[in-house]
Write a protein that holds these residues in place. Sequence first.
Motif, PDB file in Angstrom:
ATOM      1  N   ARG A  14       0.827  -1.205   0.000  1.00  0.00           N
ATOM      2  CA  ARG A  14       0.000   0.000   0.000  1.00  0.00           C
ATOM      3  C   ARG A  14       0.862   1.256   0.000  1.00  0.00           C
ATOM      4  O   ARG A  14       0.652   2.173  -0.791  1.00  0.00           O
ATOM      5  N   ASP A  15       1.856   1.271   0.871  1.00  0.00           N
ATOM      6  CA  ASP A  15       2.683   2.461   1.011  1.00  0.00           C
ATOM      7  C   ASP A  15       3.575   2.687  -0.212  1.00  0.00           C
ATOM      8  O   ASP A  15       3.760   3.834  -0.638  1.00  0.00           O
ATOM      9  N   ARG A  16       4.117   1.614  -0.786  1.00  0.00           N
ATOM     10  CA  ARG A  16       4.945   1.741  -1.999  1.00  0.00           C
ATOM     11  C   ARG A  16       4.154   2.338  -3.154  1.00  0.00           C
ATOM     12  O   ARG A  16       4.702   3.007  -4.018  1.00  0.00           O
ATOM     13  N   ASN A  17       2.861   2.066  -3.181  1.00  0.00           N
ATOM     14  CA  ASN A  17       2.015   2.504  -4.290  1.00  0.00           C
ATOM     15  C   ASN A  17       1.161   3.729  -3.961  1.00  0.00           C
ATOM     16  O   ASN A  17       0.321   4.124  -4.768  1.00  0.00           O
ATOM     17  N   ARG A  20      -2.805   4.485   0.364  1.00  0.00           N
ATOM     18  CA  ARG A  20      -3.480   4.702   1.654  1.00  0.00           C
ATOM     19  C   ARG A  20      -4.642   5.681   1.510  1.00  0.00           C
ATOM     20  O   ARG A  20      -5.669   5.536   2.167  1.00  0.00           O
ATOM     21  N   GLN A  21      -4.477   6.654   0.633  1.00  0.00           N
ATOM     22  CA  GLN A  21      -5.532   7.647   0.424  1.00  0.00           C
ATOM     23  C   GLN A  21      -6.845   7.009  -0.023  1.00  0.00           C
ATOM     24  O   GLN A  21      -7.907   7.592   0.155  1.00  0.00           O
ATOM     25  N   PHE A  22      -6.775   5.824  -0.590  1.00  0.00           N
ATOM     26  CA  PHE A  22      -7.967   5.136  -1.094  1.00  0.00           C
ATOM     27  C   PHE A  22      -8.503   4.093  -0.106  1.00  0.00           C
ATOM     28  O   PHE A  22      -9.552   3.504  -0.348  1.00  0.00           O
ATOM     29  N   HIS A  23      -7.778   3.836   0.980  1.00  0.00           N
ATOM     30  CA  HIS A  23      -8.109   2.732   1.873  1.00  0.00           C
ATOM     31  C   HIS A  23      -8.934   3.166   3.074  1.00  0.00           C
ATOM     32  O   HIS A  23      -8.659   2.785   4.213  1.00  0.00           O
ATOM     33  N   SER A  24      -9.982   3.924   2.826  1.00  0.00           N
ATOM     34  CA  SER A  24     -10.930   4.236   3.898  1.00  0.00           C
ATOM     35  C   SER A  24     -11.744   2.974   4.191  1.00  0.00           C
ATOM     36  O   SER A  24     -11.870   2.090   3.339  1.00  0.00           O
ATOM     37  N   ASP A  68      -8.287 -12.398  -1.996  1.00  0.00           N
ATOM     38  CA  ASP A  68      -8.591 -10.972  -2.148  1.00  0.00           C
ATOM     39  C   ASP A  68      -9.508 -10.478  -1.027  1.00  0.00           C
ATOM     40  O   ASP A  68      -9.280  -9.424  -0.434  1.00  0.00           O
ATOM     41  N   ILE A  69     -10.531 -11.254  -0.735  1.00  0.00           N
ATOM     42  CA  ILE A  69     -11.502 -10.869   0.298  1.00  0.00           C
ATOM     43  C   ILE A  69     -10.821 -10.759   1.658  1.00  0.00           C
ATOM     44  O   ILE A  69     -10.977  -9.764   2.370  1.00  0.00           O
ATOM     45  N   VAL A  70     -10.042 -11.760   2.004  1.00  0.00           N
ATOM     46  CA  VAL A  70      -9.365 -11.762   3.302  1.00  0.00           C
ATOM     47  C   VAL A  70      -8.393 -10.595   3.405  1.00  0.00           C
ATOM     48  O   VAL A  70      -8.323  -9.920   4.438  1.00  0.00           O
ATOM     49  N   LEU A  71      -7.657 -10.313   2.340  1.00  0.00           N
ATOM     50  CA  LEU A  71      -6.697  -9.209   2.380  1.00  0.00           C
ATOM     51  C   LEU A  71      -7.401  -7.870   2.562  1.00  0.00           C
ATOM     52  O   LEU A  71      -6.936  -7.017   3.344  1.00  0.00           O
ATOM     53  N   TYR A  72      -8.507  -7.662   1.879  1.00  0.00           N
ATOM     54  CA  TYR A  72      -9.259  -6.423   2.076  1.00  0.00           C
ATOM     55  C   TYR A  72      -9.792  -6.331   3.502  1.00  0.00           C
ATOM     56  O   TYR A  72      -9.809  -5.253   4.106  1.00  0.00           O
TER      57      TYR A  72
END
Length: 101
Positions: A14-17, A20-24, A68-72
């Motif tokens: 997340r931080d490399r890309n 975070r701004q999108f991860h509300s 994918d679900i678990v990671l989100y």
Amino acid sequence: MNLTELTERLHAIRDRNDWRQFHSPKNLAMAASVEMAELVEIFQWLSEEQSRQLPAEQLEHAGQEVGDIVLYLLLMCAELGIDMEQAVRAKLADSERRFSS
């Protein structure tokens, strides 16, 4: 499964890309829902028996969607300060109380 390690690895991506701004929590819930819909799509129109005996390719695809679900959900727990393991254990204990004879 070490949830702390997985979350740290996710945060590194997340931080490399700069995501975070999108991860509300709202966006993460919607993203998890979209991935769940992709999992459901694998089973659409299958019989009960077919859904239990997926061909290798579909089984791999299902596993990717579950991942994918678990990671989100891990990301959402981190954003909200929810201890996923504790939340799952509490829910399981509640189910055991409610549904055990």
